[in-house]
Design a protein around this motif. Structure first.
Motif, mmCIF file in Angstrom:
data_model
loop_
_atom_site.group_PDB
_atom_site.id
_atom_site.type_symbol
_atom_site.label_atom_id
_atom_site.label_comp_id
_atom_site.label_asym_id
_atom_site.label_seq_id
_atom_site.Cartn_x
_atom_site.Cartn_y
_atom_site.Cartn_z
ATOM 1 N N TYR A 180 38.915 30.482 51.968
ATOM 2 C CA TYR A 180 40.032 30.190 51.069
ATOM 3 C C TYR A 180 39.872 30.843 49.700
ATOM 4 O O TYR A 180 39.854 30.183 48.672
ATOM 5 C CB TYR A 180 40.204 28.671 50.939
ATOM 6 N N ALA A 181 39.693 32.154 49.698
ATOM 7 C CA ALA A 181 39.685 32.950 48.471
ATOM 8 C C ALA A 181 39.962 34.390 48.877
ATOM 9 O O ALA A 181 39.523 34.827 49.943
ATOM 10 C CB ALA A 181 38.342 32.838 47.749
ATOM 11 N N CYS A 216 36.468 37.496 45.970
ATOM 12 C CA CYS A 216 36.510 36.289 45.147
ATOM 13 C C CYS A 216 35.742 35.158 45.838
ATOM 14 O O CYS A 216 35.465 35.230 47.027
ATOM 15 C CB CYS A 216 37.948 35.833 44.926
ATOM 16 N N THR A 217 35.433 34.132 45.070
ATOM 17 C CA THR A 217 34.797 32.937 45.627
ATOM 18 C C THR A 217 35.602 31.720 45.195
ATOM 19 O O THR A 217 36.338 31.766 44.205
ATOM 20 C CB THR A 217 33.346 32.788 45.124
ATOM 21 N N ILE A 218 35.440 30.627 45.956
ATOM 22 C CA ILE A 218 36.108 29.381 45.584
ATOM 23 C C ILE A 218 35.073 28.281 45.445
ATOM 24 O O ILE A 218 34.080 28.260 46.170
ATOM 25 C CB ILE A 218 37.201 28.978 46.594
ATOM 26 N N ASN A 225 37.438 35.379 40.253
ATOM 27 C CA ASN A 225 37.729 36.778 40.545
ATOM 28 C C ASN A 225 36.949 37.627 39.542
ATOM 29 O O ASN A 225 37.154 37.484 38.340
ATOM 30 C CB ASN A 225 39.240 37.014 40.414
ATOM 31 N N SER A 231 40.213 22.933 42.155
ATOM 32 C CA SER A 231 39.500 24.117 42.642
ATOM 33 C C SER A 231 39.497 25.226 41.607
ATOM 34 O O SER A 231 40.307 25.242 40.684
ATOM 35 C CB SER A 231 40.148 24.625 43.934
ATOM 36 N N SER A 277 47.110 38.149 48.495
ATOM 37 C CA SER A 277 45.956 37.240 48.525
ATOM 38 C C SER A 277 46.037 36.295 49.718
ATOM 39 O O SER A 277 45.044 36.061 50.403
ATOM 40 C CB SER A 277 45.862 36.441 47.222
ATOM 41 N N MET A 330 43.367 36.037 52.751
ATOM 42 C CA MET A 330 42.739 34.760 53.065
ATOM 43 C C MET A 330 42.957 34.392 54.533
ATOM 44 O O MET A 330 42.023 33.939 55.212
ATOM 45 C CB MET A 330 43.266 33.674 52.125
ATOM 46 N N ILE A 361 39.141 29.501 41.813
ATOM 47 C CA ILE A 361 38.904 30.784 42.472
ATOM 48 C C ILE A 361 38.407 31.736 41.395
ATOM 49 O O ILE A 361 39.082 31.939 40.385
ATOM 50 C CB ILE A 361 40.165 31.314 43.175
#
Length: 163
Positions: free
Chosen positions: A37-38, A42-44, A63, A59, A147, A151, A61
């Motif tokens: 889910y990013a 990117c990371t979440i 970038n 949350s 995006s 994802m 995200i």
């Protein structure tokens, strides 16, 4: 020419070669959700995640190019193997709603949108339909639409890995 897609919403349809249960779990199991889910690169991270009707989340995200994007929201519907509806509200790190323009986002981007994911089984595969209450044209311009596509591709890869 008739067009079933409303111009005021994002609409994405994708077929997964996976069971409806597996696709639903990818959205509702926090460990699985964090793996896809990013957008690419990117990371979440979640400060809070309660995937149930009335549950909330907070949350971020991250970038590397554009920085952090914090969101809060509430799960309006969580119907096993069928439907998930949740709000997405742009927020700060403390969970306070914030005007997207103040975060450097497009001033036309709404600060509060609703995402609806519906799942249906088709010949042993799962058809996912995703809708978000924002113009698809604006979402393409801002990067939100590509995006989502990235994802969902990442989710597909995860589903292949876990079989």
């Amino acid at each position: 020419m008739e067009n079933s897609v409303k111009t005021d919403e994002i609409f994405i349809e994708k077929i997964f070669n996976a069971s409806i249960e597996s696709v639903f779990q990818a959205w509702t199991d926090p460990e699985k959700l964090m793996k896809w889910y990013a957008p690419d690169g990117c990371t979440i991270a979640f400060k809070k995640l309660e995937i149930e009707k009335g549950g909330t989340y907070h949350s971020c995200i991250s970038n590397p190019q554009y920085g952090d994007c914090w969101c809060i929201g509430e799960y309006k519907e969580v119907i096993p193997n069928s439907k998930i509806t949740f709000t997405v509200i742009n927020a700060d790190e403390n969970g306070n709603p914030i005007n997207p323009a103040e975060m450097g986002m497009d001033p036309d981007w709404p600060g509060n949108t609703v995402v609806t994911v519906t799942l249906t089984e088709e010949n042993g595969k799962t058809k996912l339909q995703l809708r978000q209450t924002v113009s698809q044209e604006l979402a393409k311009k801002t990067g939100a639409y590509p995006s989502w596509l990235q994802m969902l591709d990442n989710m597909q890869e995860l589903l292949i890995q876990i079989g």
